[in-house]
Write a protein that holds these residues in place. Structure first.
Motif, short mmCIF file in Angstrom:
data_model
loop_
_atom_site.label_atom_id
_atom_site.label_comp_id
_atom_site.label_asym_id
_atom_site.label_seq_id
_atom_site.Cartn_x
_atom_site.Cartn_y
_atom_site.Cartn_z
N HIS A 1 2.48 -1.66 -18.35
CA HIS A 1 1.97 -0.41 -17.36
C HIS A 1 3.23 0.60 -17.02
CE1 HIS A 1 -2.28 -2.00 -17.50
NE2 HIS A 1 -1.72 -2.94 -16.64
N THR A 2 2.84 1.89 -17.00
CA THR A 2 4.06 2.73 -16.55
C THR A 2 3.65 3.23 -15.15
OG1 THR A 2 4.19 3.81 -18.71
CG2 THR A 2 4.83 5.06 -17.01
N THR A 3 4.47 2.89 -14.30
CA THR A 3 4.32 2.99 -12.83
C THR A 3 5.28 4.03 -12.17
OG1 THR A 3 3.70 0.63 -12.74
CG2 THR A 3 4.06 1.63 -10.73
N ALA A 4 4.63 5.21 -11.41
CA ALA A 4 5.17 5.98 -10.56
C ALA A 4 5.06 5.40 -9.23
CB ALA A 4 4.87 7.26 -10.80
N THR A 5 6.18 5.54 -8.38
CA THR A 5 5.77 4.87 -7.06
C THR A 5 5.98 6.03 -5.89
OG1 THR A 5 8.21 4.44 -6.94
CG2 THR A 5 6.79 2.69 -7.44
N ALA A 6 5.35 5.76 -4.78
CA ALA A 6 5.52 6.54 -3.76
C ALA A 6 5.30 5.71 -2.32
CB ALA A 6 4.30 7.50 -3.82
N ASP A 7 6.20 6.19 -1.25
CA ASP A 7 5.99 5.45 -0.08
C ASP A 7 5.40 6.13 1.10
OD1 ASP A 7 8.12 7.25 0.31
OD2 ASP A 7 9.67 5.92 0.68
N THR A 8 4.91 7.33 0.77
CA THR A 8 4.15 8.04 1.86
C THR A 8 3.05 8.63 1.47
OG1 THR A 8 5.45 10.12 1.60
CG2 THR A 8 6.29 8.42 3.07
N LEU A 9 2.14 9.11 2.00
CA LEU A 9 0.93 10.12 1.64
C LEU A 9 1.52 11.42 1.03
CD1 LEU A 9 -2.66 10.47 3.20
CD2 LEU A 9 -1.21 12.45 2.81
N ALA A 10 2.45 11.82 1.53
CA ALA A 10 2.96 13.26 1.12
C ALA A 10 3.55 13.22 -0.29
CB ALA A 10 4.06 14.03 2.15
N ALA A 11 4.19 11.92 -0.58
CA ALA A 11 4.93 11.77 -1.82
C ALA A 11 3.89 11.30 -2.82
CB ALA A 11 6.03 10.54 -1.64
N ALA A 12 2.90 10.68 -2.46
CA ALA A 12 1.76 10.26 -3.30
C ALA A 12 1.11 11.46 -3.89
CB ALA A 12 0.97 9.24 -2.91
N LEU A 13 0.88 12.54 -2.85
CA LEU A 13 -0.04 13.73 -3.45
C LEU A 13 0.90 14.63 -4.31
CD1 LEU A 13 -1.50 14.96 0.16
CD2 LEU A 13 -2.88 14.13 -2.02
N GLU A 14 2.24 14.63 -4.10
CA GLU A 14 3.13 15.24 -5.01
C GLU A 14 2.90 14.62 -6.54
OE1 GLU A 14 7.25 15.80 -4.25
OE2 GLU A 14 6.86 16.10 -2.13
N HIS A 15 2.99 13.41 -6.64
CA HIS A 15 2.61 12.66 -8.03
C HIS A 15 1.25 13.11 -8.36
CE1 HIS A 15 6.17 10.46 -8.51
NE2 HIS A 15 5.93 9.90 -7.26
N ILE A 16 0.34 12.92 -7.50
CA ILE A 16 -1.09 13.29 -7.78
C ILE A 16 -1.34 14.59 -8.37
CG2 ILE A 16 -3.43 13.74 -6.89
CD1 ILE A 16 -2.90 11.19 -5.21
N ARG A 17 -0.78 15.61 -7.94
CA ARG A 17 -0.84 16.96 -8.17
C ARG A 17 0.31 17.38 -9.58
NH1 ARG A 17 0.00 18.16 -2.49
NH2 ARG A 17 -2.05 18.54 -1.67
N GLY A 18 1.15 16.45 -9.63
CA GLY A 18 2.23 16.87 -10.75
C GLY A 18 1.98 15.92 -12.15
N ASP A 19 1.45 14.57 -12.02
CA ASP A 19 1.49 13.61 -12.85
C ASP A 19 0.12 13.37 -13.40
OD1 ASP A 19 4.19 13.12 -12.27
OD2 ASP A 19 3.89 11.55 -11.08
N GLN A 20 0.02 12.89 -14.67
CA GLN A 20 -1.07 12.54 -15.41
C GLN A 20 -1.29 11.07 -15.11
OE1 GLN A 20 -3.69 13.34 -16.46
NE2 GLN A 20 -3.71 13.77 -18.77
N LEU A 21 -2.36 10.72 -14.38
CA LEU A 21 -2.81 9.17 -13.99
C LEU A 21 -3.88 8.54 -14.67
CD1 LEU A 21 -2.43 9.92 -10.14
CD2 LEU A 21 -0.39 8.74 -11.62
N ASP A 22 -3.83 7.41 -14.67
CA ASP A 22 -5.31 6.72 -15.00
C ASP A 22 -5.64 5.70 -13.72
OD1 ASP A 22 -5.01 7.34 -17.79
OD2 ASP A 22 -3.50 5.86 -17.98
N LEU A 23 -4.88 5.42 -12.92
CA LEU A 23 -5.11 4.58 -11.89
C LEU A 23 -4.26 4.74 -10.56
CD1 LEU A 23 -6.71 2.04 -10.83
CD2 LEU A 23 -5.04 0.65 -11.72
N MET A 24 -4.67 4.55 -9.39
CA MET A 24 -3.95 4.51 -8.18
C MET A 24 -4.03 3.36 -7.43
SD MET A 24 -3.77 7.18 -4.86
CE MET A 24 -5.30 6.62 -4.05
N ILE A 25 -2.95 2.56 -7.03
CA ILE A 25 -3.12 1.52 -6.17
C ILE A 25 -2.30 1.91 -5.01
CG2 ILE A 25 -2.25 -0.83 -6.05
CD1 ILE A 25 -2.31 -1.00 -9.05
N SER A 26 -2.95 1.82 -3.92
CA SER A 26 -2.37 2.43 -2.72
C SER A 26 -2.65 1.39 -1.29
CB SER A 26 -2.94 3.71 -2.39
OG SER A 26 -2.48 4.34 -1.20
N ASP A 27 -1.59 1.04 -0.58
CA ASP A 27 -1.67 0.36 0.63
C ASP A 27 -2.66 1.49 1.52
OD1 ASP A 27 -1.25 -0.95 2.82
OD2 ASP A 27 1.25 -0.36 3.25
#
Length: 127
Positions: free
Chosen positions: A33-59
């Motif tokens: 799998h290709t994995t982008a990472t984020a360590d905060t809610l704010a950083a995750a939202l940036e990825h969600i808005r900008g990246d193509q995703l198939d799945l999110m795994i979140s703490d």
């Protein structure tokens, strides 16, 4: 019955603990799998808005919010992207809250590679 190999996914891994994040990213990478990472809610939202995703795994517990809020926002921004929750808590109430937020699976830490692979398969193969 032979199980068809799973196609590689684009996954957003949201985890604030560096060793846990690195270990999970390694497991996901070894599975192809290709994995982008984020360590905060704010950083995750940036990825969600900008990246193509198939799945999110979140703490669930993040330093600037929680994974439940993040999943609700993901469902608005990208309704077809599914999620797997990671938590140190696994009571029926915890699992229910995760499902109500939109997560398909709720895994309790510590998480082993096989449990994660099984959850990914169930999450991405079900409608």
């Amino acid at each position: 019955m032979e199980v068809e190999p799973q196609k590689p996914l684009k996954i957003l891994l949201v985890e604030d603990d560096p060793p846990t994040r690195a270990a999970l990213q390694s497991v996901l990478s070894m599975a192809g799998h290709t994995t982008a990472t984020a360590d905060t809610l704010a950083a995750a939202l940036e990825h969600i808005r900008g990246d193509q995703l198939d799945l999110m795994i979140s703490d669930i517990q993040l330093p600037d919010g929680d994974g439940l809020t993040l999943m609700r926002q993901l469902r608005v921004l990208k309704p077809v992207v599914r999620g797997i929750a990671l938590s140190g808590f696994g009571t029926d109430e915890d699992v229910d809250r995760s499902h109500q937020a939109g997560f398909r699976e709720h895994l309790v830490k510590p998480i082993d590679g096989q449990s994660l692979a099984d959850a990914i398969r169930r999450t991405t193969l079900t409608s």
